[in-house]
Design a protein around this motif. Structure first.
Motif, short mmCIF file in Angstrom:
data_model
loop_
_atom_site.label_atom_id
_atom_site.label_comp_id
_atom_site.label_asym_id
_atom_site.label_seq_id
_atom_site.Cartn_x
_atom_site.Cartn_y
_atom_site.Cartn_z
N VAL A 109 1.94 8.52 14.00
CA VAL A 109 1.11 7.47 14.59
C VAL A 109 1.43 7.33 16.08
O VAL A 109 2.58 7.16 16.48
CB VAL A 109 1.33 6.14 13.87
N LEU B 274 9.11 6.44 6.59
CA LEU B 274 8.27 6.36 7.78
C LEU B 274 9.08 6.57 9.06
O LEU B 274 8.58 7.15 10.03
CB LEU B 274 7.57 5.00 7.83
N VAL C 55 3.53 10.49 6.67
CA VAL C 55 3.21 9.65 7.83
C VAL C 55 4.51 9.26 8.52
O VAL C 55 5.51 8.94 7.87
CB VAL C 55 2.44 8.37 7.40
N LEU D 49 -0.79 2.78 10.18
CA LEU D 49 0.18 3.23 9.19
C LEU D 49 -0.37 3.05 7.77
O LEU D 49 -0.32 3.98 6.95
CB LEU D 49 1.49 2.46 9.33
#
Length: 353
Positions: A259, A338, A297, A285
């Motif tokens: 991201v 993450l 991700v 997200l």
């Protein structure tokens, strides 16, 4: 605010700051000069475990009014002209030298890594781990000889294009609203480049590549599809963001998306304004996890290369991002994924080690 779990990041442009002010590089790197987003003290303060350090060649002909254009959508910023290898290689070599110097100057606090085992070892010891990355392959040249030289220096990740065209393919313009379907795909030299990267286990980065080029990589590459610093087109209709179709192809390849914190690629209205807080990061997200699953991700901050939310501020502000993620309901297992584990898994699948 907490520094854990450690964050491994998909993209930063810190080397460009050093290139532009080489006389002050020791202060900029080791002490901090109060500018930009990153330096060694702010990495330590924010629990920044490491990431991809981009070698990027600036264009002299970028429009002076780009910030004004991106601050008031709709917009389409004209792309700069192609830069040939003769001009690009000395700059890229200087930036690679800066990265190597950073390792030496940090005296054991920073290391250029070539495998996931090395990254994990650095994280255990509190050493910032770096991957040498090239963003836009102008410095390689169509004969690909320089690819082998940069690989010997430590190159392990490469994007065939930044947004301007190269001899390898075409990038997306900075445009909103816009599809990433903006032109032709990879050239024959670009296809050769992807094959060579696969042979050398250099990760191929899809961020900045247009849709036709993206499609070409999916047909050619035997590695997971990875976009180091891109967001969801469904939430922000920038040409730089990934459509649901592209996300499905990344998921099917067991790939990865980082991201991007750049406000213009986060905001629903595409406006380059920094007063947007953490909520847009959390929305992207959530959406990307819906499309890709929670194992594919992570983050691709674009620190030192983009305007980021004021609430985040800089590398030290990653502590506030973690607090926002926990407040949003992410449990510790998901936080670890993450923040770094998904990136390490994607690199293992891409590098084979």
């Amino acid at each position: 605010m907490t520094q854990t779990p450690a964050i491994f990041d998909g993209h930063n442009d810190f080397l460009l700051r050093l290139l532009r002010d080489p006389e002050n590089r020791a202060r900029t790197w080791l002490e901090g000069d109060g500018k930009g987003h990153l330096d060694l003290p702010r990495m330590k303060a924010g629990g920044f475990a490491g990431g991809f350090f981009a070698i990027y060649i600036s264009s002299d002909d970028m429009p002076a009014e780009i910030d004004d254009l991106m601050g008031s959508p709709p917009y389409k910023v004209p792309l700069p002209a192609l830069i040939d290898a003769t001009k690009a290689q000395p700059v890229a070599l200087a930036m690679a030298g800066h990265l190597l110097w950073m390792e030496r100057a940090a005296e054991g606090q920073f290391k250029i890594c070539h495998s996931v085992a090395e990254i994990r070892d650095c994280m255990e010891k509190g050493i910032v781990a770096a991957i040498m990355h090239i963003e836009g392959a102008e410095a390689i040249g169509p004969d690909l000889d320089a690819l082998y030289a940069f690989h010997a220096m430590g190159l392990r990740s490469l994007g065939p294009v930044w947004s301007r065209p190269t001899v390898f393919g075409h990038g997306v313009p900075f445009a909103f609203p816009s599809s990433p379907d903006t032109g032709a795909g990879l050239t024959e030299a670009g296809r050769d480049l992807v094959r060579a990267c696969n042979e050398l286990r250099i990760m191929v980065d899809l961020s900045h590549l247009n849709e036709a080029g993206f499609n070409d990589v999916t047909k050619l590459s035997n590695a997971p599809l990875i976009a180091t610093h891109s967001n969801a087109h469904a939430l922000s209709a920038s040409s730089r963001n990934l459509t649901d179709r592209q996300l499905a192809m990344i998921r099917e390849s067991d790939g990865m998306v980082g991201v991007n914190f750049a406000v213009g690629f986060l905001a629903e209205d595409g406006r380059k304004a920094e007063d947007i807080g953490f909520d847009p990061i959390l929305r992207h997200l959530d959406y990307l996890m819906e499309q890709l699953g929670e194992n594919r991700v992570g983050f691709g901050s674009d620190f030192d290369g983009a305007a980021v939310p004021t609430a985040l501020g800089d590398g030290a502000g990653l502590c506030g991002l973690r607090d926002a993620m926990r407040g949003h309901g992410y449990d510790e297992n998901l936080m670890v994924k993450l923040c770094h584990e998904n990136w390490l898994g994607a690199l293992e699948r891409s590098w084979g080690r």
